[in-house]
Design an enzyme around this catalytic site. Sequence first.
Site, short mmCIF file in Angstrom:
data_model
loop_
_atom_site.label_atom_id
_atom_site.label_comp_id
_atom_site.label_asym_id
_atom_site.label_seq_id
_atom_site.Cartn_x
_atom_site.Cartn_y
_atom_site.Cartn_z
N HIS A 30 1.74 2.15 10.25
CA HIS A 30 1.37 3.55 10.46
C HIS A 30 0.53 3.70 11.73
O HIS A 30 -0.05 2.74 12.23
CB HIS A 30 0.59 4.10 9.26
CG HIS A 30 -0.69 3.38 8.99
ND1 HIS A 30 -0.76 2.22 8.24
CD2 HIS A 30 -1.97 3.63 9.39
CE1 HIS A 30 -2.01 1.81 8.17
NE2 HIS A 30 -2.77 2.65 8.87
N GLU B 246 -5.11 4.13 1.77
CA GLU B 246 -5.78 5.31 2.33
C GLU B 246 -4.90 6.54 2.22
O GLU B 246 -3.71 6.45 1.90
CB GLU B 246 -6.16 5.07 3.79
CG GLU B 246 -4.99 4.77 4.70
CD GLU B 246 -5.41 4.27 6.08
OE1 GLU B 246 -6.54 4.58 6.52
OE2 GLU B 246 -4.61 3.57 6.72
N ARG C 5 -3.57 -4.94 13.69
CA ARG C 5 -3.01 -4.15 14.80
C ARG C 5 -1.79 -4.88 15.33
O ARG C 5 -1.87 -6.06 15.70
CB ARG C 5 -4.08 -3.97 15.89
CG ARG C 5 -3.68 -3.05 17.01
CD ARG C 5 -4.76 -2.98 18.11
NE ARG C 5 -6.00 -2.45 17.60
CZ ARG C 5 -7.15 -3.11 17.61
NH1 ARG C 5 -7.21 -4.36 18.08
NH2 ARG C 5 -8.25 -2.56 17.14
#
Length: 323
Positions: free
Chosen positions: A178, A120, A198
């Site tokens: 990130h 991304e 996560r």
Amino acid sequence: MKSYPIKFTPILKERLWGGTKLRDVLGKEISSDITGESWELSAVPGDVSVVANGPYKDKSLQELMDTHGAALLGESVLSRFGTEFPILIKFIDAKQDLSIQLHPNDELARKRHNSFGKTEMWYIMQADEGAELIVGFNKNVTKEEYTANLEKNTLTDILNYEKVKEGDTFFINTGKVHAIGAGVLLAEIQQTSDVTYRIYDFNRRDKDGNTRELHTEQALDAIDYEKKDDFKVAYTKEKNVSNTMVECPYFTTNYMDVEGHLEHDITGRDSFSIYMCVDGEAEIAIGEITEKVRKGETVLIPATTEMVNLISDKAKLLEVYIG
């Protein structure tokens, strides 16, 4: 296929960490005070975008792909991805810090989830004073060091923090730890994938007192533990041209600072094109059909289009396609 600038109805997502900037800054029609994401262009099952304008109004993106195939997507895109739209376009408002996370690469995602990985990029549209992102580690770490910090609740001590301002751009490749920090409004372009690991959520609880699921074990062999300065994107801002920002196998993104009237030749691209308006407003014309895009709006241009006319007093656009 009829070629015109196709708009879609935003798919709005409430998030624990969301705020009001999608409404207050981007003008989205939202009543909630915790809306974190506006999915502008999506073919994710269960969240497929629906056309908001023109001849294809009320058709879904999936219907357009199934009906028009290469005319919409481009022959090369169709051959690579079939009628699965390869990217997901979002605007994100983080009122609070997002969880610290990472995404697996294609190989791992395919093996575990029958999915693509998730590469991304982020373009910062607005940032409060002192707002930061987390991108990668601040030193090389071993898997054992990482695990020890996670267990001691000191993970943030080994992470790299980046202060941000409008126009800053970051490329987040797979494996890179990130998080978007509080006070950041950004545009996100990503591979179509919902696979996220996560790893830390600041011990937060939702309104029912529950913590969110962590993916501690799955993340261990997906993380890139090496400190790398490969994420901040340097790009030029020449007016009325496509300034390359990111070129990767999954998408190409250009920055366009449009002033006046630009005849933009996209012949031979063999891909759809997307224009995200990140500041100002512009008219996008294909032949006789014109559509206005304002800050926070997105249009899709079919692959059969050869010329796009961009008219604006002042607009900043992100141009996205599959290279």
